[in-house]
Motif scaffolding. Sequence first.
Motif, PDB file in Angstrom:
ATOM      1  N   GLY A 171       8.474  20.964  52.863  1.00 36.46           N
ATOM      2  CA  GLY A 171       7.258  21.401  52.193  1.00 36.46           C
ATOM      3  C   GLY A 171       7.435  21.832  50.757  1.00 36.46           C
ATOM      4  O   GLY A 171       6.462  22.220  50.112  1.00 36.46           O
ATOM      5  N   SER A 172       8.679  21.788  50.234  1.00 37.88           N
ATOM      6  CA  SER A 172       8.936  22.286  48.876  1.00 37.88           C
ATOM      7  C   SER A 172       9.707  21.265  48.048  1.00 37.88           C
ATOM      8  O   SER A 172      10.356  20.361  48.598  1.00 37.88           O
ATOM      9  CB  SER A 172       9.738  23.589  48.935  1.00 37.88           C
ATOM     10  OG  SER A 172       9.076  24.572  49.693  1.00 37.88           O
ATOM     11  N   VAL A 173       9.647  21.431  46.737  1.00 35.69           N
ATOM     12  CA  VAL A 173      10.419  20.584  45.826  1.00 35.69           C
ATOM     13  C   VAL A 173      11.892  20.978  45.907  1.00 35.69           C
ATOM     14  O   VAL A 173      12.240  22.151  45.746  1.00 35.69           O
ATOM     15  CB  VAL A 173       9.929  20.736  44.381  1.00 35.69           C
ATOM     16  CG1 VAL A 173      10.738  19.844  43.444  1.00 35.69           C
ATOM     17  CG2 VAL A 173       8.459  20.395  44.267  1.00 35.69           C
ATOM     18  N   VAL A 174      12.753  19.996  46.156  1.00 33.71           N
ATOM     19  CA  VAL A 174      14.191  20.269  46.188  1.00 33.71           C
ATOM     20  C   VAL A 174      14.914  19.611  45.016  1.00 33.71           C
ATOM     21  O   VAL A 174      16.070  19.936  44.737  1.00 33.71           O
ATOM     22  CB  VAL A 174      14.820  19.802  47.524  1.00 33.71           C
ATOM     23  CG1 VAL A 174      14.231  20.580  48.691  1.00 33.71           C
ATOM     24  CG2 VAL A 174      14.626  18.295  47.740  1.00 33.71           C
ATOM     25  N   HIS A 175      14.236  18.686  44.343  1.00 33.25           N
ATOM     26  CA  HIS A 175      14.845  18.034  43.179  1.00 33.25           C
ATOM     27  C   HIS A 175      13.737  17.446  42.318  1.00 33.25           C
ATOM     28  O   HIS A 175      12.745  16.922  42.830  1.00 33.25           O
ATOM     29  CB  HIS A 175      15.800  16.920  43.615  1.00 33.25           C
ATOM     30  CG  HIS A 175      16.414  16.167  42.466  1.00 33.25           C
ATOM     31  ND1 HIS A 175      17.410  16.683  41.669  1.00 33.25           N
ATOM     32  CD2 HIS A 175      16.137  14.933  41.962  1.00 33.25           C
ATOM     33  CE1 HIS A 175      17.747  15.803  40.739  1.00 33.25           C
ATOM     34  NE2 HIS A 175      16.981  14.739  40.893  1.00 33.25           N
TER      35      HIS A 175
END
Length: 285
Positions: free
Chosen positions: A221-225
């Motif tokens: 659910g989140s930006v990792v890169h």
Amino acid sequence: MARRRPILAGLDIGTHKVAIVIAEHTDSGLEILGVGSALSRGMRAGRLVDVEKTTQDIGVALSEAELMAGCEIHQVTVSVSGDHLRGTNSHGVVAIDNGEVTSWAARRVIEAAQAVPLPTDQEILHLMCREFVVDGAGGIPDPVGLRGVRLEAHLHVISACESVLANLERCCNKAGLSVQQIVASSLASAEAVLDPAEKEVGVGLIDFGAGTVDIAIYHGGSVVHSAVLPMAGGFITHDLAQCLETSLREAESIKLRYGCADETTVDTHGYIEVTGMGGRPPRLV
């Protein structure tokens, strides 16, 4: 009659075109009221190179959008791209006082995680919490109320060049617009085309523009890169123009008509007609 619902406007200043969309909040979501676009003449690979031309281009797109929407706008949210954008993952740790996570502890660990060393010309554009970790147990979106002794936070930080943001804001101001918010293009594109389920399972978004390729990878659910590559469709057009010894306009037309990313579908024995420059006759290539 004056509109009672909030009016929103988004501005994208790209390498190839400047685009504005005007929308209003309704009970069923956003309703598009007007759109406008203009050729972009003052941008190169996401960086501003001509203030006056960009200001004029914004004005042309704005007039078109306002005419369609039947209203005037004075504030915009601006998307920004370019190789000056930096995506970094950071990590912070604090001790949990009295054995229970409070909202104060959650704020403290985020402050610890956002202490990312940045170049002197960079400023933080986005600060996104990927997850909280309590005593080694991760994947926690909100740790308040949990018991433990050690609280960690994993953040994704996107920074941008201060002077680039200031110059874009200056162009907007000269065109009669105040900048309400600046958003990285990759995140704006993700909000437009990805749904929460895709972000949760894991998905990569690639926004292939004329001057840049914007990338955002989501997981949990989140930006990792996130990243920006300073080359895109305009470079293909430029290379074709040089190789085929023709104009950029003709090269762009050839790319759109005959370009293909799957080599197995290309007729290697086929020919296309290329318009010559400087009065030279067309050639078969």
